[in-house]
Design an enzyme around this catalytic site. Structure first.
Site, PDB file in Angstrom:
ATOM      1  N   GLN A 210       0.836  -1.198   0.000  1.00  0.00           N
ATOM      2  CA  GLN A 210       0.000   0.000   0.000  1.00  0.00           C
ATOM      3  C   GLN A 210       0.875   1.253   0.000  1.00  0.00           C
ATOM      4  OE1 GLN A 210      -3.263  -0.053   2.700  1.00  0.00           O
ATOM      5  NE2 GLN A 210      -4.008   1.903   1.994  1.00  0.00           N
ATOM      6  N   PHE A 211       1.155   1.756  -1.201  1.00  0.00           N
ATOM      7  CA  PHE A 211       2.012   2.931  -1.344  1.00  0.00           C
ATOM      8  C   PHE A 211       1.409   4.167  -0.697  1.00  0.00           C
ATOM      9  CE2 PHE A 211      -0.741   3.348  -4.995  1.00  0.00           C
ATOM     10  CZ  PHE A 211      -0.893   4.717  -5.168  1.00  0.00           C
ATOM     11  N   THR A 212       0.097   4.198  -0.508  1.00  0.00           N
ATOM     12  CA  THR A 212      -0.552   5.380   0.058  1.00  0.00           C
ATOM     13  C   THR A 212      -0.199   5.603   1.526  1.00  0.00           C
ATOM     14  OG1 THR A 212      -2.573   4.151   0.582  1.00  0.00           O
ATOM     15  CG2 THR A 212      -2.477   5.257  -1.576  1.00  0.00           C
TER      16      THR A 212
END
Length: 150
Positions: free
Chosen positions: A78-80
């Site tokens: 999850q890059f966010t």
């Protein structure tokens, strides 16, 4: 490297209407990777994850780890997690690692977690549009950033 650990009664990951991962009692781990992350971050975080005492003992006190309860784990990239939100209303993801750096680190994280846990770990699919479903148990949600280990 940052992880969000959620203690779950159940969790699953679906991609294009196909369930690719599913567990009952255990942990859902969301993993965010930056360009300056490496093997030290992986080893420290996986050790933390498998030894974190967030499961109830016989007195319902959070005194047991995922190992102690023989629970399962799902890891979802999850890059966010590395969103910058200081300016404006549109998050910036400039700190998140690009796939050529992030994918090998993600795969190494999962392998190290499996070694530390002593059994297979389920995953989502890096970069896919995933639907993550969970029943948070507690709720218990813990955020750990390897840059704060000092």
């Amino acid at each position: 490297m940052k992880i969000v650990i959620q203690r779950v009664s159940e969790a699953s990951v679906t991609i294009e209407r196909e369930q690719v991962a599913s567990i009952k009692s255990g942990l859902l781990i969301l993993l965010g990777i930056t360009d300056d992350d490496g093997n030290e971050d992986i080893k420290w975080l996986t050790n933390k994850a498998v030894n974190l005492r967030v499961f109830g003992d016989e007195n319902n006190v959070m005194n047991k780890s995922i190992r102690d309860v023989d629970g399962d784990i799902i890891v979802v990239s999850q890059f966010t997690l590395h969103a910058l939100t200081k300016k404006g209303n549109r998050p910036s993801y400039i700190k998140a690692a690009k796939p050529d750096i992030a994918i090998p680190l993600y795969e190494s994280f999962v392998k190290q977690l499996e070694m530390d846990l002593g059994k297979p770990v389920q995953t989502g699919q890096f970069g896919a549009d995933m639907k993550v479903s969970l029943l948070n148990d507690g709720p218990v949600t813990i955020i750990i950033d390897s840059k704060n280990k000092g």
